[in-house]
Motif scaffolding. Sequence first.
Motif, short mmCIF file in Angstrom:
data_model
loop_
_atom_site.label_atom_id
_atom_site.label_comp_id
_atom_site.label_asym_id
_atom_site.label_seq_id
_atom_site.Cartn_x
_atom_site.Cartn_y
_atom_site.Cartn_z
N THR A 1 55.84 32.38 38.75
CA THR A 1 54.43 32.11 38.48
C THR A 1 54.27 31.40 37.14
OG1 THR A 1 53.76 34.05 39.73
CG2 THR A 1 52.16 33.17 38.20
N TYR A 2 53.48 30.35 37.14
CA TYR A 2 53.21 29.59 35.93
C TYR A 2 52.11 30.28 35.15
CZ TYR A 2 51.87 25.55 33.07
OH TYR A 2 51.58 24.72 32.04
N THR A 3 52.45 30.79 33.96
CA THR A 3 51.45 31.52 33.18
C THR A 3 50.85 30.67 32.07
OG1 THR A 3 53.17 32.40 31.74
CG2 THR A 3 52.51 33.76 33.62
N GLY A 4 51.17 29.40 31.99
CA GLY A 4 50.60 28.54 30.97
C GLY A 4 49.34 27.85 31.41
N GLN A 5 48.80 28.23 32.54
CA GLN A 5 47.59 27.59 33.05
C GLN A 5 46.47 28.62 33.13
OE1 GLN A 5 48.11 24.89 36.13
NE2 GLN A 5 46.10 25.16 37.02
N GLY A 6 45.29 28.20 32.87
CA GLY A 6 44.14 29.09 32.98
C GLY A 6 43.87 29.82 31.68
N MET A 7 43.28 30.97 31.76
CA MET A 7 42.82 31.72 30.60
C MET A 7 43.90 32.70 30.14
SD MET A 7 39.17 32.48 32.32
CE MET A 7 40.02 33.11 33.76
N THR A 8 45.03 32.21 29.68
CA THR A 8 46.14 33.10 29.32
C THR A 8 45.89 33.89 28.05
OG1 THR A 8 47.24 31.31 28.14
CG2 THR A 8 47.84 31.62 30.44
N MET A 9 44.93 33.53 27.26
CA MET A 9 44.66 34.24 26.01
C MET A 9 43.60 35.33 26.17
SD MET A 9 46.88 32.95 24.13
CE MET A 9 46.51 33.65 22.54
N SER A 10 42.94 35.42 27.31
CA SER A 10 41.91 36.45 27.49
C SER A 10 42.51 37.65 28.23
CB SER A 10 40.72 35.89 28.27
OG SER A 10 41.12 35.55 29.58
N ILE A 11 41.84 38.77 28.20
CA ILE A 11 42.32 39.97 28.87
C ILE A 11 42.27 39.74 30.38
CG2 ILE A 11 41.87 42.43 29.28
CD1 ILE A 11 40.68 42.53 26.45
N ASN A 12 43.41 39.97 31.04
CA ASN A 12 43.53 39.77 32.48
C ASN A 12 43.12 38.37 32.92
OD1 ASN A 12 44.40 42.43 32.79
ND2 ASN A 12 42.30 43.16 32.97
N GLY A 13 43.33 37.38 32.09
CA GLY A 13 42.87 36.03 32.40
C GLY A 13 43.88 35.13 33.08
N ILE A 14 45.10 35.63 33.31
CA ILE A 14 46.10 34.79 33.96
C ILE A 14 45.82 34.76 35.46
CG2 ILE A 14 48.55 34.49 34.47
CD1 ILE A 14 49.13 36.01 31.87
N PRO A 15 45.49 33.58 36.00
CA PRO A 15 45.21 33.52 37.43
C PRO A 15 46.49 33.74 38.22
CG PRO A 15 45.13 31.33 36.46
CD PRO A 15 45.35 32.30 35.34
N ALA A 16 46.39 34.47 39.31
CA ALA A 16 47.55 34.76 40.15
C ALA A 16 47.74 33.64 41.18
CB ALA A 16 47.36 36.08 40.87
#
Length: 118
Positions: A84-99
């Motif tokens: 899973t690519y975790t560098g996309q989306g809201m990675t700095m917010s709580i639970n912000g990593i889109p699945a």
Amino acid sequence: DALYNVMPLNATVTLRQTSSDWDNALELVMVDNKSQLSAVRDEIATDGYTLVNLRASRKWSAVRFDFGVENLFDEAYDLPTGGTYTGQGMTMSINGIPAGIAVPGPARSYYVGINVSF
């Protein structure tokens, strides 16, 4: 459940031409879609793809010069075992990593190299 991180059916076919000091290759990389997934590990389905690579080298006595192009047609694809690519989306917010976003494969790239034998 399916096994985790298993590469789908794939093949690499290379057409190679050697002439005097030149060595040239046209490579076709084919990968089937990934549909047998591990639900326990939240594995991501990916589409199949085909890449074309060109390679060439020229040799003079003790020096070989290599150059080529990978992914010649700049095909956009996802790596079947990339996770899973975790560098996309809201990675700095709580639970912000889109699945469910697969790691993309490399775009068109060029390379050169020099090998010296002694």
